[in-house]
Design a protein around this motif. Sequence first.
Motif, PDB file in Angstrom:
ATOM      1  N   CYS A 171       0.845  -1.184   0.000  1.00 45.07           N
ATOM      2  CA  CYS A 171       0.000   0.000   0.000  1.00 45.07           C
ATOM      3  C   CYS A 171       0.881   1.234   0.000  1.00 45.07           C
ATOM      4  N   CYS A 194      -8.597  10.419  -7.655  1.00 40.64           N
ATOM      5  CA  CYS A 194      -8.730   9.208  -6.849  1.00 40.64           C
ATOM      6  C   CYS A 194     -10.151   8.650  -6.921  1.00 40.64           C
ATOM      7  N   ARG A 198     -11.054   5.002  -8.210  1.00 47.61           N
ATOM      8  CA  ARG A 198     -11.812   4.066  -7.367  1.00 47.61           C
ATOM      9  C   ARG A 198     -12.959   3.457  -8.158  1.00 47.61           C
ATOM     10  N   GLU A 204      -8.034   1.803  -4.107  1.00 49.62           N
ATOM     11  CA  GLU A 204      -8.912   2.127  -2.983  1.00 49.62           C
ATOM     12  C   GLU A 204      -8.191   3.137  -2.110  1.00 49.62           C
ATOM     13  N   THR A 205      -8.949   4.036  -1.501  1.00 49.89           N
ATOM     14  CA  THR A 205      -8.357   5.015  -0.592  1.00 49.89           C
ATOM     15  C   THR A 205      -9.103   4.983   0.734  1.00 49.89           C
ATOM     16  N   ARG A 213      -5.260  -1.722  -6.559  1.00 48.68           N
ATOM     17  CA  ARG A 213      -5.925  -2.980  -6.868  1.00 48.68           C
ATOM     18  C   ARG A 213      -5.564  -3.512  -8.253  1.00 48.68           C
TER      19      ARG A 213
END
Length: 224
Positions: A171, A194, A198, A204-205, A213
């Motif tokens: 991450c 972002c 997504r 993903e945040t 991902r």
Amino acid sequence: MESAFEVPVNFFLEGDLAAHRDFILENGPPPISFPSGAMVSAIGETPGRCYYLLEGMVKVFTINSQGYVRLLGYHREDTVFVLDGLRGNEPCVVAIQAITPLRVVPIPPGELRRLGRLSPDFALDLALFVGDTLRLMCFDAENQSIWDVSTRLANFLCLYMKSRDYRANRCVPMTQENLASAVNASRVQVARVCARLRRAGVLETGRRRVVIRDEEALRALSRF
């Protein structure tokens, strides 16, 4: 032709001088410490020395006249930081702050010349390390010339994926504000990008981190 992510460009500078760690401890000045959060060097000041990093992590950044912070990179163990101090009498053009407690060997220019005479291999590897640092700065300058924030962010995340930190944790431990600082954009711009990524399932945040991902999709969005 190699892509920018196949040549030695790293957002985290770490381990480049590990082969000389014992040499520095045996022949350099005594180590000193800095607490977490300490400003090791500031823009405009004359540092008078550089530092061999034994333990800890620092961030390198700039601040403009409006107080906007631009994150440039991180140093970890077995690197030399405050490269402005290589000359000793020149003012710093970047600021460096301790992210964690630090243990370092302070090396004034005179000591650096002495160490270079004692070990030509250390002198050569230090020159190569400075070259790698310049490579990162050239990459950053090229990335900032790209108008599209999506591409800048994709480039940065692809570069981050090369780091030991990413390989260990899978991450990017940054907030959207941190990302905005790294790619020289506003937080609103980065938040929009972002959100789009997504929805596309690329990342993903949340919880002060970004999870990638779909690495291949992210690379496809980058310029390189």
